[in-house]
Design an enzyme around this catalytic site. Structure first.
Site, PDB file in Angstrom:
ATOM      1  N   ARG A 241      23.686  13.270  54.588  1.00  0.00           N
ATOM      2  CA  ARG A 241      24.869  14.124  54.756  1.00  0.00           C
ATOM      3  C   ARG A 241      25.099  14.366  56.249  1.00  0.00           C
ATOM      4  O   ARG A 241      25.329  13.405  56.968  1.00  0.00           O
ATOM      5  CB  ARG A 241      24.665  15.443  54.005  1.00  0.00           C
TER       6      ARG A 241
ATOM      7  N   GLY B 299      22.116  17.182  44.461  1.00  0.00           N
ATOM      8  CA  GLY B 299      21.595  15.813  44.397  1.00  0.00           C
ATOM      9  C   GLY B 299      20.140  15.819  43.954  1.00  0.00           C
ATOM     10  O   GLY B 299      19.358  16.655  44.413  1.00  0.00           O
TER      11      GLY B 299
ATOM     12  N   ASP C 177      17.549  15.198  52.029  1.00  0.00           N
ATOM     13  CA  ASP C 177      18.172  15.266  53.361  1.00  0.00           C
ATOM     14  C   ASP C 177      17.319  15.912  54.456  1.00  0.00           C
ATOM     15  O   ASP C 177      17.584  15.695  55.636  1.00  0.00           O
ATOM     16  CB  ASP C 177      19.508  16.029  53.277  1.00  0.00           C
TER      17      ASP C 177
ATOM     18  N   THR D  22      15.672  18.309  48.188  1.00  0.00           N
ATOM     19  CA  THR D  22      16.759  17.438  48.659  1.00  0.00           C
ATOM     20  C   THR D  22      16.150  16.367  49.548  1.00  0.00           C
ATOM     21  O   THR D  22      15.218  16.655  50.319  1.00  0.00           O
ATOM     22  CB  THR D  22      17.832  18.211  49.451  1.00  0.00           C
TER      23      THR D  22
ATOM     24  N   ARG E 120      26.537  19.101  40.429  1.00  0.00           N
ATOM     25  CA  ARG E 120      27.108  19.879  41.546  1.00  0.00           C
ATOM     26  C   ARG E 120      28.177  20.762  40.903  1.00  0.00           C
ATOM     27  O   ARG E 120      29.096  20.253  40.276  1.00  0.00           O
ATOM     28  CB  ARG E 120      27.750  18.944  42.572  1.00  0.00           C
TER      29      ARG E 120
ATOM     30  N   ASP F 123      17.438  18.924  55.453  1.00  0.00           N
ATOM     31  CA  ASP F 123      18.431  19.590  56.298  1.00  0.00           C
ATOM     32  C   ASP F 123      18.316  21.108  56.275  1.00  0.00           C
ATOM     33  O   ASP F 123      19.275  21.808  56.592  1.00  0.00           O
ATOM     34  CB  ASP F 123      19.848  19.161  55.876  1.00  0.00           C
TER      35      ASP F 123
ATOM     36  N   ASP G 183      20.795  23.119  50.081  1.00  0.00           N
ATOM     37  CA  ASP G 183      21.566  24.187  50.708  1.00  0.00           C
ATOM     38  C   ASP G 183      22.581  24.831  49.763  1.00  0.00           C
ATOM     39  O   ASP G 183      22.609  26.057  49.594  1.00  0.00           O
ATOM     40  CB  ASP G 183      22.283  23.521  51.899  1.00  0.00           C
TER      41      ASP G 183
HETATM   42  O1  F6P Z   1      22.232  15.700  49.352  1.00  0.00           O
HETATM   43  C1  F6P Z   1      21.687  14.511  48.913  1.00  0.00           C
HETATM   44  C2  F6P Z   1      22.665  13.371  49.070  1.00  0.00           C
HETATM   45  O2  F6P Z   1      22.051  12.199  48.612  1.00  0.00           O
HETATM   46  C3  F6P Z   1      23.237  13.179  50.478  1.00  0.00           C
HETATM   47  O3  F6P Z   1      22.337  12.513  51.324  1.00  0.00           O
HETATM   48  C4  F6P Z   1      24.485  12.421  50.193  1.00  0.00           C
HETATM   49  O4  F6P Z   1      25.439  12.636  51.202  1.00  0.00           O
HETATM   50  C5  F6P Z   1      24.945  12.995  48.894  1.00  0.00           C
HETATM   51  O5  F6P Z   1      23.816  13.590  48.290  1.00  0.00           O
HETATM   52  C6  F6P Z   1      25.547  11.999  47.945  1.00  0.00           C
HETATM   53  O6  F6P Z   1      26.019  12.698  46.841  1.00  0.00           O
HETATM   54  P1  F6P Z   1      26.455  12.040  45.467  1.00  0.00           P
HETATM   55  O7  F6P Z   1      25.225  11.570  44.754  1.00  0.00           O
HETATM   56  O8  F6P Z   1      27.143  13.134  44.757  1.00  0.00           O
HETATM   57  O9  F6P Z   1      27.329  10.870  45.814  1.00  0.00           O
END
Ligand code: F6P
Length: 320
Positions: free
Chosen positions: A172, A11, A128, A126, A72, A130, A103
């Site tokens: 997340r 992300g 997050d 990120t 991803r 996390d 991560d």
């Molecule tokens: O890891 C960053 C994040 O924004 C999380 O907070 C969220 O769960 C996820 O990515 C959303 O992913 P995507 O943009 O692939 O929907």
């Protein structure tokens, strides 16, 4: 080390562009050739490699998103994908790699380091927050500030209508965005994956605040618990107050990075290249107790994120 590569993965997070700039400029400072790899590990497998010059990173320090784009990439978990990635590095004579991501991206970096001997440095990017080894990840501060801006606006309309706002934030499995945006916005309640919630207690807290003269309530719910609509429905079935859900969603991933994130980006990017220049690899950079640190990538990815219960208690004590 004469040639290094750089990619953003997973992300996107505000501050990634500022980190790209710092890596490119630091690399050029040390006389290295710097290559940007577009679209994360997918681009590495597909040979989307572009040379980066001084001016390739002009005027991006203030921009959200990532100039190198991101992806991803599940193929990075396969041997075939990993070999393709390494083949691209070899083709361009890239001797060291900087990976900006979370991560999952670090796990790819760990494989490149550990199994293929590619010196790799991870920069935690990120929203997050996390990752246990670092106090803050790049993008977290800006994301929380974006949430605050939206929650401030929600407070206006909720107070006018004497409503309860259920605001869903990202993160997340981690409750940090909810925790920090809850405390900093004066939300009465936060609901995070790390702590089981009790709807009766939430109703009690709402009622107590109303009895004490409050005209609205903000409940920040982390996405790792449930979505805002579902939570609002559950709450509405047990309270007489009018409840409205809002999902902040991807808005919190965009926008110009805050001062804090730009400062982290400059320091993380510079530190990553200094490590490569010193012949080091297989490390991640971070910040602890306001000091820029680096540590072994294997150790960093094996650490389990802990929740700050003291901050949670602080919110319980001061938000009512
Ligand atoms: O890891 C960053 C994040 O924004 C999380 O907070 C969220 O769960 C996820 O990515 C959303 O992913 P995507 O943009 O692939 O929907």
């Amino acid at each position: 080390m004469k040639r290094i590569g750089l990619l953003t993965s997973g992300g996107d997070a505000p501050g990634m562009n500022a980190a790209i700039r710092a890596v490119v400029r630091s690399g050029l400072y040390f006389g290295m050739e710097v290559f940007g790899i577009e679209r994360g590990y997918s681009g590495l497998m597909e040979d989307n490699v572009v040379p980066m010059e001084m001016r390739s990173v002009s005027n991006i320090v203030q921009c959200g998103g990532t100039k190198l784009r991101t992806a991803r990439c599940l193929e990075m978990l396969t041997k075939e994908g990993q070999k393709q990635a390494v083949a691209t590095l070899e083709k361009h004579g890239i001797e060291g790699l900087v990976v900006i991501g979370g991560d999952g991206s670090f796990r790819g970096a760990k494989v490149l380091s550990e199994e293929y001997g590619v010196p790799t440095i991870g920069i935690p990017g990120t929203i997050d927050n996390d990752l246990e080894y670092t106090d803050y990840t790049l993008g977290f501060d800006t994301a929380v500030n974006t949430c605050l801006d939206i929650i401030n606006k929600l407070r206006d309309t909720m107070t006018s209508h004497e409503r309860v706002s259920v605001v869903e934030v990202m993160g997340r499995h981690c409750g940090d965005i909810a925790l920090y945006s809850g405390i900093a916005s004066g939300a009465e309640i936060i609901v995070v994956p790390e702590i089981a919630f009790d709807m009766d207690e939430i109703v009690m807290r709402i009622n107590r605040s109303r009895a004490n003269g409050k005209h609205s309530n903000i409940i920040v719910v982390a996405e790792g618990v449930m979505d805002a609509e579902q939570f609002a429905r559950q709450l509405q079935s047990v309270t007489k107050h009018s409840v409205r859900p809002t999902c902040i969603g991807h808005v919190q991933r965009g926008g110009s990075p805050s001062m804090a994130d730009r400062m982290l980006a400059a320091q993380f990017g510079n530190k990553a290249v200094r490590l490569l220049n010193d012949g080091l690899g297989n490390r991640v950079v971070g910040i602890r107790n306001n000091k820029i640190i680096d540590m072994d990538i294997i150790e960093a990815v094996s650490m389990k994120k802990t929740f700050n219960y003291e901050l949670y208690e602080t919110l319980q004590m001061i938000s009512m």
